[in-house]
Design an enzyme around this catalytic site. Structure first.
Site, mmCIF file in Angstrom:
data_model
loop_
_atom_site.group_PDB
_atom_site.id
_atom_site.type_symbol
_atom_site.label_atom_id
_atom_site.label_comp_id
_atom_site.label_asym_id
_atom_site.label_seq_id
_atom_site.Cartn_x
_atom_site.Cartn_y
_atom_site.Cartn_z
ATOM 1 N N SER A 271 41.349 38.304 24.849
ATOM 2 C CA SER A 271 41.093 37.632 26.099
ATOM 3 C C SER A 271 41.053 36.133 26.028
ATOM 4 O O SER A 271 40.156 35.562 24.982
ATOM 5 C CB SER A 271 39.613 38.178 26.388
ATOM 6 N N ASP B 197 40.936 36.409 32.180
ATOM 7 C CA ASP B 197 39.858 36.887 33.274
ATOM 8 C C ASP B 197 39.927 35.683 34.358
ATOM 9 O O ASP B 197 39.431 34.442 34.254
ATOM 10 C CB ASP B 197 38.411 36.738 32.437
ATOM 11 N N ASP C 292 36.417 46.587 28.053
ATOM 12 C CA ASP C 292 36.308 45.008 28.056
ATOM 13 C C ASP C 292 34.868 44.609 27.992
ATOM 14 O O ASP C 292 33.890 44.907 28.844
ATOM 15 C CB ASP C 292 36.949 44.504 29.313
ATOM 16 N N MET D 294 37.910 39.305 38.654
ATOM 17 C CA MET D 294 36.523 39.412 39.195
ATOM 18 C C MET D 294 36.019 38.410 40.416
ATOM 19 O O MET D 294 35.462 37.302 40.221
ATOM 20 C CB MET D 294 35.518 39.084 37.874
ATOM 21 N N HIS E 218 42.640 40.273 35.201
ATOM 22 C CA HIS E 218 41.366 41.120 35.317
ATOM 23 C C HIS E 218 40.533 40.199 36.393
ATOM 24 O O HIS E 218 39.989 39.008 36.298
ATOM 25 C CB HIS E 218 40.214 41.192 34.210
ATOM 26 N N HIS F 171 44.916 39.354 27.943
ATOM 27 C CA HIS F 171 43.858 39.569 28.939
ATOM 28 C C HIS F 171 43.605 38.258 29.658
ATOM 29 O O HIS F 171 42.989 37.280 28.945
ATOM 30 C CB HIS F 171 42.681 40.245 28.334
ATOM 31 N N MET G 70 37.863 34.456 37.289
ATOM 32 C CA MET G 70 36.525 34.400 38.005
ATOM 33 C C MET G 70 36.423 33.400 39.248
ATOM 34 O O MET G 70 36.865 32.136 39.229
ATOM 35 C CB MET G 70 35.413 34.342 37.111
ATOM 36 N N MET H 269 33.732 48.220 32.123
ATOM 37 C CA MET H 269 33.158 47.000 31.538
ATOM 38 C C MET H 269 32.023 47.462 30.592
ATOM 39 O O MET H 269 31.133 48.255 31.124
ATOM 40 C CB MET H 269 32.773 46.220 32.778
#
Length: 225
Positions: A5, A34, A174, A67, A65, A32, A36, A136
């Site tokens: 990540s 993230d 994750d 979010m 991913h 990965h 957000m 998660m």
């Protein structure tokens, strides 16, 4: 599979940090990413323009991913940009089946993620349209949290559905994955492990990736014996 990540990487040196684990022979299967938005989760990280830059800087498949709120609107753009896997949250998607179809039509694998307290059962039929289930094992929004062991029951349930042919997808986890917790997750049936500080906090990130993979393989073999 190991997916480092980049949330735990040095954001000022992302190209170098990706190369440290994602170049030829360096070990990472996916990177990965993230995303957000400070709405679905309180933190704010990066968005599509940065992902487009990352895609130009690495040949390692990106595992995005999201979010974010309104993934039905925003997620297909990540697929169109060239992300290999685009994961949205079950708690945020308005029409997860249609969204999966749109992601696939745009050229990406479709992933569905569930928070630690979100049950899996309401989404078992929805998951027939997805390529990845991301469980998660921490609350989404921040790196460096402690692994929540009870989510492994969801992993085991998903593994049973895959093994019996009810679902055809990759089980990913994750949150809080390190050299200790990866063994528990592997025994439960995880296919792909997202690891942040366990990789980028190591002196040699590539060696950390291979160390995690070795532990997962050993534990998986023990769990299936």
């Amino acid at each position: 599979m190991i997916a480092p990540s980049i949330l735990s990487a040095d954001f000022a040196r992302l190209s170098d940090e990706m190369a440290a684990v994602g170049g030829p022979g360096r070990g990472a299967d996916w990177l990965h990413v993230d995303v957000m938005d400070a709405h679905f989760v309180p933190n704010l990280t990066l968005g599509l323009p940065v992902v487009e830059s990352l895609l130009r800087s690495t040949d390692t498949p990106l595992d995005c991913h999201l979010m974010i709120d309104a993934p039905d609107r925003w997620a297909p753009g990540y697929a169109e940009a060239g992300a290999h896997n685009v994961t949205v949250h079950a708690e945020a998607a308005e029409d997860p089946v249609a969204l999966a179809k749109n992601l696939r039509a745009a050229g990406a694998n479709a992933g569905l993620s569930v928070k630690p307290d979100t049950p899996l059962e309401p989404y078992t039929d929805v998951l027939k349209h997805y390529d990845t289930l991301l469980v998660m094992s921490v609350e989404p929004g921040f790196g460096g949290q402690k692994f929540i062991e009870r989510v492994l029951e969801k992993v085991r349930a998903a593994r049973r559905m895959v093994d019996t042919g009810h679902l055809n997808l990759l089980v990913e986890i994750d949150g809080g994955i390190n050299s200790d917790t990866i063994e528990q997750a592997a025994e439960a049936g995880v296919d792909c492990f997202v690891a942040g500080s366990a990789v980028y906090g190591a002196e040699d990130p590539a060696r950390a990736v291979e160390g995690l993979r070795a532990r997962a393989l050993d534990a998986s073999a023990h769990g299936s014996a």
